[in-house]
Design a protein around this motif. Sequence first.
Motif, PDB file in Angstrom:
ATOM      1  N   ARG A 263       4.124   2.369  -1.362  1.00  0.00           N
ATOM      2  CA  ARG A 263       4.833   1.054  -1.179  1.00  0.00           C
ATOM      3  C   ARG A 263       4.039  -0.101  -1.943  1.00  0.00           C
ATOM      4  NH1 ARG A 263       4.062  -0.366   5.217  1.00  0.00           N
ATOM      5  NH2 ARG A 263       1.867   0.456   5.486  1.00  0.00           N
ATOM      6  N   VAL A 264       4.703  -1.280  -2.010  1.00  0.00           N
ATOM      7  CA  VAL A 264       3.963  -2.328  -2.672  1.00  0.00           C
ATOM      8  C   VAL A 264       3.313  -3.221  -1.237  1.00  0.00           C
ATOM      9  CG1 VAL A 264       3.997  -4.339  -3.807  1.00  0.00           C
ATOM     10  CG2 VAL A 264       5.133  -2.345  -4.613  1.00  0.00           C
ATOM     11  N   LEU A 265       2.063  -3.524  -1.390  1.00  0.00           N
ATOM     12  CA  LEU A 265       1.483  -4.196  -0.161  1.00  0.00           C
ATOM     13  C   LEU A 265       0.841  -5.561  -0.638  1.00  0.00           C
ATOM     14  CD1 LEU A 265      -0.345  -1.683   2.157  1.00  0.00           C
ATOM     15  CD2 LEU A 265       1.889  -2.841   2.283  1.00  0.00           C
ATOM     16  N   TYR A 266       0.762  -6.724   0.089  1.00  0.00           N
ATOM     17  CA  TYR A 266      -0.050  -7.570  -0.174  1.00  0.00           C
ATOM     18  C   TYR A 266      -1.385  -7.970  -0.048  1.00  0.00           C
ATOM     19  CZ  TYR A 266      -0.976 -12.619  -1.912  1.00  0.00           C
ATOM     20  OH  TYR A 266      -1.496 -13.832  -2.443  1.00  0.00           O
ATOM     21  N   GLU A 267      -2.410  -7.676  -0.882  1.00  0.00           N
ATOM     22  CA  GLU A 267      -3.741  -7.892  -0.336  1.00  0.00           C
ATOM     23  C   GLU A 267      -4.417  -8.628  -1.412  1.00  0.00           C
ATOM     24  OE1 GLU A 267      -5.122  -4.029  -0.892  1.00  0.00           O
ATOM     25  OE2 GLU A 267      -4.003  -3.099   0.828  1.00  0.00           O
TER      26      GLU A 267
ATOM     27  N   ARG B 227       1.844  -5.982 -14.152  1.00  0.00           N
ATOM     28  CA  ARG B 227       0.457  -6.453 -13.775  1.00  0.00           C
ATOM     29  C   ARG B 227      -0.708  -5.639 -13.897  1.00  0.00           C
ATOM     30  NH1 ARG B 227       1.750 -10.010  -8.730  1.00  0.00           N
ATOM     31  NH2 ARG B 227       4.230  -9.497  -8.982  1.00  0.00           N
ATOM     32  N   TYR B 228      -0.323  -4.198 -13.382  1.00  0.00           N
ATOM     33  CA  TYR B 228      -1.129  -3.069 -13.346  1.00  0.00           C
ATOM     34  C   TYR B 228      -1.347  -2.837 -15.085  1.00  0.00           C
ATOM     35  CZ  TYR B 228      -1.652  -1.740  -8.707  1.00  0.00           C
ATOM     36  OH  TYR B 228      -2.147  -1.699  -7.303  1.00  0.00           O
TER      37      TYR B 228
ATOM     38  N   SER C  86       2.139  10.910  -5.149  1.00  0.00           N
ATOM     39  CA  SER C  86       3.274  10.070  -5.115  1.00  0.00           C
ATOM     40  C   SER C  86       3.691   9.296  -6.207  1.00  0.00           C
ATOM     41  CB  SER C  86       2.640   8.911  -4.071  1.00  0.00           C
ATOM     42  OG  SER C  86       3.693   7.998  -3.880  1.00  0.00           O
ATOM     43  N   LEU C  87       5.036   9.215  -6.533  1.00  0.00           N
ATOM     44  CA  LEU C  87       5.743   8.300  -7.587  1.00  0.00           C
ATOM     45  C   LEU C  87       5.679   6.999  -7.153  1.00  0.00           C
ATOM     46  CD1 LEU C  87       8.860  10.458  -8.035  1.00  0.00           C
ATOM     47  CD2 LEU C  87       6.819  10.411  -9.585  1.00  0.00           C
ATOM     48  N   PRO C  88       5.276   6.248  -8.116  1.00  0.00           N
ATOM     49  CA  PRO C  88       5.098   4.626  -7.817  1.00  0.00           C
ATOM     50  C   PRO C  88       6.313   3.862  -7.697  1.00  0.00           C
ATOM     51  CG  PRO C  88       4.748   4.989 -10.094  1.00  0.00           C
ATOM     52  CD  PRO C  88       4.757   6.281  -9.454  1.00  0.00           C
ATOM     53  N   PRO C  89       6.475   2.657  -6.809  1.00  0.00           N
ATOM     54  CA  PRO C  89       7.709   2.253  -6.580  1.00  0.00           C
ATOM     55  C   PRO C  89       8.126   1.574  -7.607  1.00  0.00           C
ATOM     56  CG  PRO C  89       6.129   1.093  -5.533  1.00  0.00           C
ATOM     57  CD  PRO C  89       5.260   2.396  -6.067  1.00  0.00           C
ATOM     58  N   GLU C  90       9.685   1.333  -7.706  1.00  0.00           N
ATOM     59  CA  GLU C  90      10.275   0.783  -9.007  1.00  0.00           C
ATOM     60  C   GLU C  90       9.702  -0.779  -8.617  1.00  0.00           C
ATOM     61  OE1 GLU C  90      11.326   1.739 -11.693  1.00  0.00           O
ATOM     62  OE2 GLU C  90      11.190   3.838 -11.296  1.00  0.00           O
ATOM     63  N   SER C  91       9.063  -1.602  -9.628  1.00  0.00           N
ATOM     64  CA  SER C  91       8.598  -2.687  -9.081  1.00  0.00           C
ATOM     65  C   SER C  91       7.933  -3.445 -10.244  1.00  0.00           C
ATOM     66  CB  SER C  91       7.326  -2.783  -8.036  1.00  0.00           C
ATOM     67  OG  SER C  91       6.844  -3.958  -7.929  1.00  0.00           O
TER      68      SER C  91
ATOM     69  N   GLU D 214      -3.126 -10.262  -3.548  1.00  0.00           N
ATOM     70  CA  GLU D 214      -2.168 -10.122  -4.597  1.00  0.00           C
ATOM     71  C   GLU D 214      -1.284  -8.498  -4.402  1.00  0.00           C
ATOM     72  OE1 GLU D 214      -3.608  -9.334  -8.801  1.00  0.00           O
ATOM     73  OE2 GLU D 214      -5.179  -7.945  -8.083  1.00  0.00           O
ATOM     74  N   HIS D 215      -0.076  -8.590  -5.069  1.00  0.00           N
ATOM     75  CA  HIS D 215       0.562  -7.354  -4.783  1.00  0.00           C
ATOM     76  C   HIS D 215       0.049  -6.009  -5.315  1.00  0.00           C
ATOM     77  CE1 HIS D 215       3.498 -10.406  -3.743  1.00  0.00           C
ATOM     78  NE2 HIS D 215       3.967  -9.503  -2.867  1.00  0.00           N
ATOM     79  N   ARG D 216      -0.262  -5.081  -4.646  1.00  0.00           N
ATOM     80  CA  ARG D 216      -0.807  -3.791  -4.871  1.00  0.00           C
ATOM     81  C   ARG D 216       0.087  -2.593  -4.692  1.00  0.00           C
ATOM     82  NH1 ARG D 216      -6.293  -4.890  -6.438  1.00  0.00           N
ATOM     83  NH2 ARG D 216      -7.286  -6.527  -5.406  1.00  0.00           N
ATOM     84  N   ILE D 217      -0.143  -1.597  -5.387  1.00  0.00           N
ATOM     85  CA  ILE D 217       0.674  -0.239  -4.926  1.00  0.00           C
ATOM     86  C   ILE D 217      -0.232   0.390  -4.137  1.00  0.00           C
ATOM     87  CG2 ILE D 217       1.725   1.877  -5.785  1.00  0.00           C
ATOM     88  CD1 ILE D 217       2.563   0.099  -8.509  1.00  0.00           C
ATOM     89  N   ARG D 218       0.041   0.983  -3.132  1.00  0.00           N
ATOM     90  CA  ARG D 218      -0.637   1.583  -2.002  1.00  0.00           C
ATOM     91  C   ARG D 218       0.016   2.824  -1.400  1.00  0.00           C
ATOM     92  NH1 ARG D 218      -5.101  -0.194  -4.138  1.00  0.00           N
ATOM     93  NH2 ARG D 218      -6.040  -1.939  -2.980  1.00  0.00           N
ATOM     94  N   HIS D 219      -0.620   3.923  -1.357  1.00  0.00           N
ATOM     95  CA  HIS D 219      -0.036   4.961  -0.396  1.00  0.00           C
ATOM     96  C   HIS D 219       0.611   4.538   0.860  1.00  0.00           C
ATOM     97  CE1 HIS D 219      -2.217   7.609  -3.086  1.00  0.00           C
ATOM     98  NE2 HIS D 219      -1.362   8.608  -3.117  1.00  0.00           N
ATOM     99  N   ASP D 220       1.716   5.213   1.158  1.00  0.00           N
ATOM    100  CA  ASP D 220       2.300   4.738   2.664  1.00  0.00           C
ATOM    101  C   ASP D 220       1.724   5.743   3.465  1.00  0.00           C
ATOM    102  OD1 ASP D 220       4.102   5.453   4.970  1.00  0.00           O
ATOM    103  OD2 ASP D 220       5.524   3.966   3.782  1.00  0.00           O
ATOM    104  N   SER D 221       0.768   5.214   4.496  1.00  0.00           N
ATOM    105  CA  SER D 221       0.024   6.200   5.420  1.00  0.00           C
ATOM    106  C   SER D 221       0.797   7.141   6.196  1.00  0.00           C
ATOM    107  CB  SER D 221      -0.591   4.967   6.428  1.00  0.00           C
ATOM    108  OG  SER D 221      -1.239   4.240   5.897  1.00  0.00           O
ATOM    109  N   PHE D 222       2.052   6.661   6.847  1.00  0.00           N
ATOM    110  CA  PHE D 222       2.548   7.560   7.724  1.00  0.00           C
ATOM    111  C   PHE D 222       3.379   8.711   6.532  1.00  0.00           C
ATOM    112  CE2 PHE D 222       6.199   9.370   9.990  1.00  0.00           C
ATOM    113  CZ  PHE D 222       5.584   9.912  11.228  1.00  0.00           C
ATOM    114  N   ALA D 223       3.961   8.238   5.489  1.00  0.00           N
ATOM    115  CA  ALA D 223       4.783   8.947   4.809  1.00  0.00           C
ATOM    116  C   ALA D 223       3.729  10.200   4.216  1.00  0.00           C
ATOM    117  CB  ALA D 223       5.284   8.511   3.562  1.00  0.00           C
ATOM    118  N   VAL D 224       2.698   9.955   3.745  1.00  0.00           N
ATOM    119  CA  VAL D 224       1.745  10.825   3.064  1.00  0.00           C
ATOM    120  C   VAL D 224       1.223  11.790   4.437  1.00  0.00           C
ATOM    121  CG1 VAL D 224      -0.538  11.256   2.033  1.00  0.00           C
ATOM    122  CG2 VAL D 224       0.729   9.410   1.362  1.00  0.00           C
ATOM    123  N   ALA D 225       0.862  11.273   5.245  1.00  0.00           N
ATOM    124  CA  ALA D 225       0.463  12.320   6.431  1.00  0.00           C
ATOM    125  C   ALA D 225       1.667  13.102   7.044  1.00  0.00           C
ATOM    126  CB  ALA D 225       0.120  11.340   7.659  1.00  0.00           C
ATOM    127  N   ASN D 226       2.779  12.504   6.880  1.00  0.00           N
ATOM    128  CA  ASN D 226       4.084  13.468   7.283  1.00  0.00           C
ATOM    129  C   ASN D 226       4.183  14.375   6.346  1.00  0.00           C
ATOM    130  OD1 ASN D 226       6.328  13.921   9.208  1.00  0.00           O
ATOM    131  ND2 ASN D 226       7.592  13.509   7.477  1.00  0.00           N
TER     132      ASN D 226
END
Length: 325
Positions: free
Chosen positions: A285-289, A260-261, A250-255, A291-303
């Motif tokens: 996608r970027v999720l807040y945990e 910060r990473y 997966s390519l990281p989202p533009e953010s 702090e904001h983190r880059i995570r795999h999109d569960s459904f997009a990867v599974a699809n």
Amino acid sequence: MKVVAVGGGTGLSTLLRGLKNFDCNLTAVVTITDEGGSSGILREELNVPPPGDIRNNLVALASSENILSAVLNYRFENGSLAGHTVGNILLAALTKMTGSFTEAISKVSDILAIKGKVLPVSLKMARLLAIFEDGEEICGETNIVEYCKSSRKRIRKLTLENPVEINPEVEHAIVESDAIIFGPGSLYTSIIANFVVDGFSNAVKKSKALKIYVSNIMTQPGETEGYTLKDHVYEIERYLGTNLNYIIHSLPPESNVLERYAQKSSYPVKIDIDDTRLVVGHFSRVLYETEHRIRHDSFAVANAIFNLLTSKIENIDKAQSEVTM
């Protein structure tokens, strides 16, 4: 379709949240070498297998992530229980009551009505042992991670302090599977930590399943600092002793989160592989945990995974049809 997903904590649970929405017989295989936080304390004080990664993946596969799932993931912030989650304590208690970690997992699986099955890679506890490029030997997952960060040295060989055998139920699931998915997650301490269990790589080699690696989006400070995609794949295949059929990246989202990473010496994994096995897309996608983190999109990867599997099955059916004509 029988699908086995192999990994550790956060990365594997993210994948499972997507996979459970598809029509498949799903088995999650989870490492048993976690020594950090609540899991490490319960392991040390109660002599039970580390429950944290198992808990994460049980909750991820819950039919409905309702209040009960939230309760199992609730972490106490103060008092004598500070740092412990309800689910970790429950799994430890059930292990003591039943005398079996597997039985404890089964009971929590029933409570959550999970879609699939969660299995520890081995029925015995184990500790990781890493030999670094400078010859230093470090034992224990937490110690290995800390040494990676402080020394900036690469792991030359990962093994176990004392050998343990593969869970027979895991071996059967792997051999009989149609697809085996590795990752995402910490390359050595979440994914390869499963491979070094006696019998694991042999089971994978016996299986006719498609072997798919879901790579990390970002490098991990210390553990995979400076690793390219080719480096990740090389290590996966080296420890498995066999080749992967597909690599999903997966390519990281533009953010601005990327900045910060970078401050923590974590960068997007560089793509330096160019062959037909590689599937690249925007599966993150970027999720807040906290702090904001880059995570795999569960459904997009599974699809993406099931598009590969469906395409492969259609091609096999077509070939068989042409042979019989």
